[in-house]
Design an enzyme around this catalytic site. Structure first.
Site: not given
Ligand code: SIN
Length: 295
Positions: A72, A127
């Site tokens: 993601n 993140c």
């Molecule tokens: C995201 O919102 O991009 C993911 C958050 C994360 O990886 O901590």
């Protein structure tokens, strides 16, 4: 397989109904979905990360499911301060608010909004794909200490979620501890990418993203094991946990509790499923197995 004695536990200043916590980023954007996961067996829940300003997130595609894992690059989408009213009705429940910021001052400001509502705060210093946030700060021990201190001095339980994308995770764990962390959470996603051979370009809109799910479980176990030898604060294991046996393995590596994220995608009843095999009336106290792989 060893089973655990059921019952509430207090870890990192937060009292949980059991050792299984919903990880940040999964079903954590509304009060209703967080409450639903608590009713469906989660011992505590962590919200989607909330920041100093509302954010739309990265351009899509933002998420792909692959080989048992999830890649993601959401880009920290969130409503910022409006989220306070979203979780007001959950004030007495084990809800940990994940927050991010670009400076210690921003972390303190966002944490303060949730005083009286959140059972604890989890700092997203990990993140791997948000410019100026997350691991941009969380790979620098001095910044980890100062961001942690800015929140811990507010008197709220302060959990720090660490990135595995460093050479030595123990240096980051120790930096969090120095800043007054109540617990450390290991690990956030592993920086990764895929390329579409048909389109001849990266699959994700942001090109780079974070890999979660079963493929990263051995990395998470290694990080927890190393942190247990270096740090004194409780460690919450996170990364690819999907069975009761995974929970036990994480605890043997040194975790006092675990967070579950990607596995919820595959089975929304995962907390009930794991609870059935993990706990029994004649189970051992968790303290009997936490860190036992180090003896
Ligand atoms: C995201 O919102 O991009 C993911 C958050 C994360 O990886 O901590």
């Amino acid at each position: 397989m060893v089973t655990l004695r059921p019952g509430p536990v207090t870890i990192g200043g937060v009292t949980l109904k059991n050792h299984l916590i919903l990880a940040a980023g999964i079903l954590g954007t509304t009060g209703a979905s967080l409450d639903r996961m608590l009713r469906m067996g989660a011992g505590g829940v962590v919200t989607k990360s909330i920041g100093p300003e509302p954010k739309d997130g990265h351009a899509g595609p933002c998420l792909v499911v692959l080989n048992g894992g999830i890649l993601n690059a959401m880009g920290l989408p969130n409503p910022s301060r409006d989220f306070v009213s979203e979780i007001e009705t959950l004030a007495k429940k084990p809800v940990i608010v994940s927050i991010y910021g670009g400076t210690p001052e921003e972390f303190a400001m966002v944490a303060e909004w949730f005083k009286g509502t959140a059972a604890g705060i989890e700092l997203n210093l990990s993140c791997p794909h948000a410019e100026g946030y997350g691991s941009a700060l969380g790979t620098d021990p001095d910044l980890v200490t100062s961001c942690t201190r800015a929140v811990s001095r507010l008197g709220m339980p302060t959990w720090i979620k660490l990135t595995p994308n460093v050479t030595d995770i123990t240096a980051i764990g120790k930096a969090a501890e120095e800043g007054g962390a109540s617990a450390i959470v290991a690990i956030n996603t592993v920086k990764a990418m895929r390329i579409s051979t048909g389109l001849k370009r990266p699959v994700l809109g942001n090109r780079f993203g974070g890999l979660s799910g079963k493929p990263i479980f051995p990395i998470a176990v290694r990080c927890v094991y190393e942190l247990y030898e270096a740090c004194k604060v409780p460690i919450i294991g996170c990364g690819g946990i999907s069975t009761a046996k995974d929970v036990v393995e994480m605890m043997m590596a040194g975790a006092s509790a675990v967070q579950i994220g990607s596995a919820v995608h595959a089975d929304v009843r995962i907390f009930e499923t794991i609870t059935k095999s993990l706990y029994s009336a004649n189970g051992v106290p968790a303290d009997g197995i936490i860190g036992c792989a180090h003896d």
